[in-house]
Design an enzyme around this catalytic site. Sequence first.
Site, PDB file in Angstrom:
ATOM      1  N   ILE A  17      -6.508  -3.012  13.325  1.00 20.10           N
ATOM      2  CA  ILE A  17      -5.699  -4.076  12.731  1.00 20.10           C
ATOM      3  C   ILE A  17      -4.761  -4.661  13.774  1.00 20.10           C
ATOM      4  CG2 ILE A  17      -3.914  -4.581  11.020  1.00 20.10           C
ATOM      5  CD1 ILE A  17      -5.226  -2.493   9.203  1.00 20.10           C
ATOM      6  N   TYR A 145       0.964  10.965   4.272  1.00 18.40           N
ATOM      7  CA  TYR A 145       0.848   9.525   4.516  1.00 18.40           C
ATOM      8  C   TYR A 145       1.224   8.748   3.259  1.00 18.40           C
ATOM      9  CZ  TYR A 145      -1.677   5.143   5.652  1.00 18.40           C
ATOM     10  OH  TYR A 145      -2.041   3.841   5.884  1.00 18.40           O
ATOM     11  N   LYS A 149       4.328   6.137   2.910  1.00 15.16           N
ATOM     12  CA  LYS A 149       4.107   4.732   2.574  1.00 15.16           C
ATOM     13  C   LYS A 149       4.890   4.337   1.322  1.00 15.16           C
ATOM     14  CE  LYS A 149       1.204   3.336   5.794  1.00 15.16           C
ATOM     15  NZ  LYS A 149       1.548   2.279   6.773  1.00 15.16           N
ATOM     16  N   SER A 180     -12.424  -0.594  10.018  1.00 14.24           N
ATOM     17  CA  SER A 180     -11.956  -0.741  11.395  1.00 14.24           C
ATOM     18  C   SER A 180     -12.496   0.424  12.223  1.00 14.24           C
ATOM     19  CB  SER A 180     -10.425  -0.758  11.432  1.00 14.24           C
ATOM     20  OG  SER A 180      -9.902   0.516  11.120  1.00 14.24           O
TER      21      SER A 180
END
Length: 258
Positions: A17, A145, A149, A180
């Site tokens: 990204i 994670y 977030k 990705s």
Amino acid sequence: MTVEGRVVLITGAAGGIGKVLCKMFTELGDRVAGIDIVDPSKVQDAALALQADVSKADQIETAIEKVIQTLGPIDVLINNAGLADDTPFEQLSHESWDHDVSLVLRGNYLTQRYVIPHMAKQGKGGSIVNIGSVNGHIYLGSPAYSAAKAGLENLTKALAVRYGPLGIRVNVCAPGTIWSPAWDERFKKHPDVGDRMKRWYPVGRLGTPEDVARAVIFLADSKNSFITGTTLYVDGGLLAGNPCLIQDIYSENNNFVF
């Protein structure tokens, strides 16, 4: 789209990204500074590439000062650095938990802690886009994670309220699954996982880095000055509903077309 030759700072600039963000902002005519923990040669399409660990206060403060000295005051900050450990919660080490939370939440805190005073000092506002995740709203694995977030979203709201009077906007762009390079190894081990994951998305596909970058560019645009403290989901409808569940529920209904 407003193009002002802005100075745009992007963290996690060498990732899938991050590379697209650097490329697309540069194409808009902006001067991009890319920061990543890897060798600066891995950062492409940037006027300035720097190596720094965003979770280390001294490193990120030094890097931000270098950006300002070299390119000028920062107009746009994009916090894109992050990493997820998908180890099950009961097997997760304390060190791994600390690492993910430090990188995602502390890293975002530090960059904003050092950039916002500069934005306030220059007196013309600015835009901050924090890259969140649907993991901050529903459990999709990676507990540390996900927790980080979720915390990032509340930090974003707090900063948007605190610094809105100074013209500094703070928003979140929360992607779903983005195809990705980070996924390459997993897809190699399990070639069918991509197709299985697509079933969860109403649009029938996974996202791309370009999907995310276009949303970030929108949020960063000074024309959108009434948008702050909010989250833009780039998730292909994932949070809107579960097509797999719906399909199972209505599987015997011949009139239902999915």
